[in-house]
Motif scaffolding. Structure first.
Motif, PDB file in Angstrom:
ATOM      1  N   GLU A   1       0.839  -1.208   0.000  1.00 30.92           N
ATOM      2  CA  GLU A   1       0.000   0.000   0.000  1.00 30.92           C
ATOM      3  C   GLU A   1       0.872   1.256   0.000  1.00 30.92           C
ATOM      4  O   GLU A   1       1.989   1.261   0.507  1.00 30.92           O
ATOM      5  N   LYS A   2       0.342   2.326  -0.601  1.00 30.12           N
ATOM      6  CA  LYS A   2       1.025   3.635  -0.575  1.00 30.12           C
ATOM      7  C   LYS A   2       0.701   4.305   0.760  1.00 30.12           C
ATOM      8  O   LYS A   2      -0.464   4.441   1.129  1.00 30.12           O
ATOM      9  N   ILE A   3       1.756   4.705   1.475  1.00 30.28           N
ATOM     10  CA  ILE A   3       1.537   5.354   2.780  1.00 30.28           C
ATOM     11  C   ILE A   3       2.195   6.740   2.790  1.00 30.28           C
ATOM     12  O   ILE A   3       2.992   7.070   1.898  1.00 30.28           O
ATOM     13  N   LYS A   4       1.885   7.495   3.840  1.00 31.61           N
ATOM     14  CA  LYS A   4       2.370   8.877   3.922  1.00 31.61           C
ATOM     15  C   LYS A   4       2.717   9.186   5.379  1.00 31.61           C
ATOM     16  O   LYS A   4       2.014   8.743   6.295  1.00 31.61           O
ATOM     17  N   PHE A   5       3.818   9.944   5.612  1.00 29.39           N
ATOM     18  CA  PHE A   5       4.141  10.440   6.952  1.00 29.39           C
ATOM     19  C   PHE A   5       3.608  11.859   7.055  1.00 29.39           C
ATOM     20  O   PHE A   5       4.002  12.730   6.280  1.00 29.39           O
TER      21      PHE A   5
ATOM     22  N   VAL B   1      10.465  10.010  14.948  1.00 28.40           N
ATOM     23  CA  VAL B   1       9.697   9.306  15.974  1.00 28.40           C
ATOM     24  C   VAL B   1       8.617  10.244  16.507  1.00 28.40           C
ATOM     25  O   VAL B   1       8.865  11.411  16.766  1.00 28.40           O
ATOM     26  N   GLY B   2       7.384   9.722  16.638  1.00 30.19           N
ATOM     27  CA  GLY B   2       6.273  10.573  17.061  1.00 30.19           C
ATOM     28  C   GLY B   2       5.421  11.029  15.892  1.00 30.19           C
ATOM     29  O   GLY B   2       4.349  11.602  16.072  1.00 30.19           O
ATOM     30  N   ASP B   3       5.901  10.756  14.651  1.00 29.77           N
ATOM     31  CA  ASP B   3       5.138  11.117  13.457  1.00 29.77           C
ATOM     32  C   ASP B   3       3.958  10.138  13.302  1.00 29.77           C
ATOM     33  O   ASP B   3       3.937   9.074  13.909  1.00 29.77           O
ATOM     34  N   THR B   4       2.992  10.532  12.480  1.00 28.64           N
ATOM     35  CA  THR B   4       1.810   9.697  12.241  1.00 28.64           C
ATOM     36  C   THR B   4       1.871   9.114  10.828  1.00 28.64           C
ATOM     37  O   THR B   4       2.118   9.841   9.875  1.00 28.64           O
ATOM     38  N   ILE B   5       1.662   7.793  10.706  1.00 29.79           N
ATOM     39  CA  ILE B   5       1.589   7.148   9.381  1.00 29.79           C
ATOM     40  C   ILE B   5       0.122   7.129   8.968  1.00 29.79           C
ATOM     41  O   ILE B   5      -0.756   6.777   9.762  1.00 29.79           O
ATOM     42  N   THR B   6      -0.146   7.498   7.712  1.00 26.61           N
ATOM     43  CA  THR B   6      -1.514   7.417   7.197  1.00 26.61           C
ATOM     44  C   THR B   6      -1.482   6.926   5.750  1.00 26.61           C
ATOM     45  O   THR B   6      -0.418   6.752   5.166  1.00 26.61           O
ATOM     46  N   SER B   7      -2.657   6.714   5.172  1.00 27.36           N
ATOM     47  CA  SER B   7      -2.744   6.223   3.794  1.00 27.36           C
ATOM     48  C   SER B   7      -2.526   7.388   2.832  1.00 27.36           C
ATOM     49  O   SER B   7      -3.007   8.495   3.068  1.00 27.36           O
ATOM     50  N   ALA B   8      -1.801   7.153   1.733  1.00 23.21           N
ATOM     51  CA  ALA B   8      -1.549   8.224   0.761  1.00 23.21           C
ATOM     52  C   ALA B   8      -2.814   8.520  -0.045  1.00 23.21           C
ATOM     53  O   ALA B   8      -3.048   9.659  -0.462  1.00 23.21           O
ATOM     54  N   THR B   9      -3.673   7.506  -0.264  1.00 24.64           N
ATOM     55  CA  THR B   9      -4.881   7.708  -1.080  1.00 24.64           C
ATOM     56  C   THR B   9      -6.033   8.303  -0.261  1.00 24.64           C
ATOM     57  O   THR B   9      -6.810   9.111  -0.750  1.00 24.64           O
TER      58      THR B   9
END
Length: 597
Positions: A221-225, A270-278
């Protein structure tokens, strides 16, 4: 199934048995085969085993069956030393519950209370456990009363265990399942996961550890920080068993790892949030604080050609230890290097050791100091992390230094010693409070500068090890701080300069000059060592020249022959002193730490 997941960590004061308890939990649930089992299993650094302390938080997934139901327990073992409390805060952000471990022989100590407050702030379910109940000096009832005074509850809620001998492990696992709530994130919402750790692997790039709060993540899957605003592909995802175990999909409540092929350390925070790129979320995970360094020191390569290599090693180390901060610095004596921020002196020592062992980097560390705030006559505010950044005396209006609120828990017979130590360090006692008849808590305010060097060591020696110490920063206050320079043959050595309180300067300067006299090698010429504030010399000592007996060949005859030879030698020494360089060994930079008051 989300309702069968439990995310919890183990928190306690240093040496209360966290790593041993983690070993027993893994053994009891048969998560580790007999062949792989060893003491301090989760502490995978040589340094951790040698010193018997946990430096890094370690996450591992345990599969456990109870009453016919399969549960997934995500356990994080945390450090106990005050210098690594940032690691604890990261672990707490990824959990719903915590096992609060208290040593039956030592009772509640300062870091126990500090970690407990961190857990309460994160709204975690606390399960108190008294460990080492089979020891001769165990004070079970007394410790139970201490825990009830601290967090309330009933005696029946406090679990009794001995991690070393495996007593009470079943009860702990049952309490984890019954008392700690299951995660409650919605799997249908957009992905929201918190990065709580990362490591560098020379083959795979950066491996990121995270906890999913909402949504799901799939392989490929494509993810985003969110903070970095950059997109990547999830090449591999999986869960953290003893060895990483790849999976196709992870859902809300899971703790896992992700490999995206990132090689640059600056791209992961560290402490960042990973989310979906789409379908990205706009909400970052809350409750995560930026690190606040307490102690600053310069780190320089022994060989100036190794600077670029040292920079790469520092970036890789920062991935694995987010509490390390650094920026570029130059020194006249040492060349290019880094100004590093640490959480304490033990943290600084560990970083130095890790650079040497893991990356083969021999470094020179300058005198540690704290960060001051200077107000100039032009109404500018300057942060002074380094003596060389201090504004000139004629431009300085006032200077502020950081203060801390300290908390010491000890036995009543040592109160006098502790008060003398704190007052000698410019401290003010706020109040004392008897937790039980044999344990007293002292609170005081102190300048951070005074505890940076040897405060903890002195506290331990003056209380025979029966004192525990913890502190929190309380802001900056006006103070009479001056810059003291060390001169060798009238030339400043910037790496030995120090920012110090005016009342301490003369005594400190004299001791440092005497220490340098012991450490610097003698030369063919006289070396003058001076401690100075501005143009005023506070202390001086000389290292006499190595002399050859030039009058040895004179026997008999007129005295003027000897005098002539001695005058000629004197001229040569004078000329040598003008062009001679004094090499400063690494021990001299560390001498400041070992000055005995």
């Amino acid at each position: 199934m989300q309702k069968n997941i439990r995310n919890f960590c183990i928190i306690a004061h240093i040496d209360h048995g966290k790593s041993t308890l983690a070993d027993r939990l893994l053994e009891h649930t048969q998560s580790v085969g007999e062949r792989d089992m060893k003491n301090q299993l989760l502490d995978d650094m040589d340094l951790e085993r040698e010193k018997g302390i946990t430096i890094k938080s370690h996450a591992i997934q345990i599969d456990y069956e109870r009453d016919g139901t399969q549960y997934t327990l995500n356990l994080i073992d945390t450090p106990g030393h005050v210098d690594f409390s940032y690691e604890v805060s990261r672990a707490l952000a990824a959990c719903e519950g915590a096992l609060l471990l208290v040593d039956a022989a030592q009772g509640i100590q300062a870091q126990t209370i500090s970690n407990l407050y961190l857990a309460i702030e994160n709204d975690l379910e606390i399960i108190p456990v008294i460990n080492k109940i089979d020891m001769e000096g165990a004070m079970i009832e007394e410790v139970q009363d201490q825990i009830i005074d601290l967090i309330g509850g009933k005696k029946e809620d406090i679990l009794l265990a001995s991690a070393k001998n495996g007593i009470g492990i079943d009860e702990i696992l049952e309490a984890v399942i019954k008392r700690i709530p299951a995660p409650n994130g919605d799997e249908k919402e957009s992905l929201q996961a918190l990065i709580f750790d990362s490591v560098f692997n020379s083959f795979r790039g950066i491996i990121i550890y995270y906890r999913i709060f909402r949504g799901t993540i799939s392989k490929g899957e494509k993810i985003k920080f969110l903070n970095m605003d950059s997109d990547y592909t999830a090449d591999e995802i999986g869960v953290l068993k003893l060895k990483p175990e790849p999976k196709e999909i992870l859902k809300a409540g899971d703790v896992g790892y992700i490999i995206t092929g990132i090689k640059n350390a600056k791209e992961v925070k560290v402490g960042d949030t990973i989310t979906s790129a789409t379908n990205p979320t706009t909400l970052a995970v809350k409750g995560y604080e930026e690190v606040k360094p307490m102690v600053f020191a310069g780190i320089f390569p022994v060989n100036t050609d190794d600077f670029e290599e040292l920079r790469e090693c520092m970036e890789k180390l920062q991935l694995n230890d987010a509490s390390l901060t650094f920026e570029l610095e130059t020194s006249q004596a040492l060349g290019f290097g880094f100004r590093c921020g640490f959480l304490g002196l033990l943290h600084m020592e560990i970083i130095q050791e890790r650079l040497d062992r893991e990356y083969n980097q021999m470094v020179i560390t300058t005198v540690p100091n704290v960060s001051f705030i200077a107000h100039t006559t032009k109404d500018e505010i300057v942060t002074v992390n380094n003596p060389s950044e201090m504004p000139a005396a004629n431009l300085l209006q006032r200077i502020e230094e950081p203060f801390i609120k300290g908390q010491i828990i000890t036995k009543p017979e040592y109160i006098g010693n502790i008060m003398n130590l704190c007052i000698g360090k410019r401290g003010v006692i706020l109040h004392q409070n008897y937790i039980t008849e044999s344990r007293v808590e002292l609170e005081f305010e102190l300048p951070l500068t005074e505890i940076v060097f040897d405060f903890y060591d002195k506290l331990k020696s003056q209380t025979r090890g029966y004192a525990s110490f913890d502190y929190t920063p309380i802001g900056y206050r006006d103070s009479d701080i001056i810059k003291m320079d060390i001169l060798l043959n009238s030339e400043k050595v910037d790496a030995l300069s120090a920012l110090i309180h005016r009342d301490r300067a003369q005594d400190f300067g004299r001791k440092l000059c005497d220490k340098l006299k012991e450490l610097l090698p003698r030369q063919q010429f006289l070396i003058a060592i001076q401690a100075a504030v501005g143009a005023k010399i506070l202390a001086r000592t000389n290292i006499s020249a190595m002399r050859k007996d030039v009058t040895a060949k004179c026997y008999g005859g007129d005295i003027s022959r000897k005098r002539k030879l001695l005058e000629k030698q004197k001229e040569g020494k004078k000329r040598m002193r003008q062009i001679g360089n004094v090499e400063i060994p690494q021990e001299a930079f560390l001498a400041v730490l070992k000055l005995d008051d």
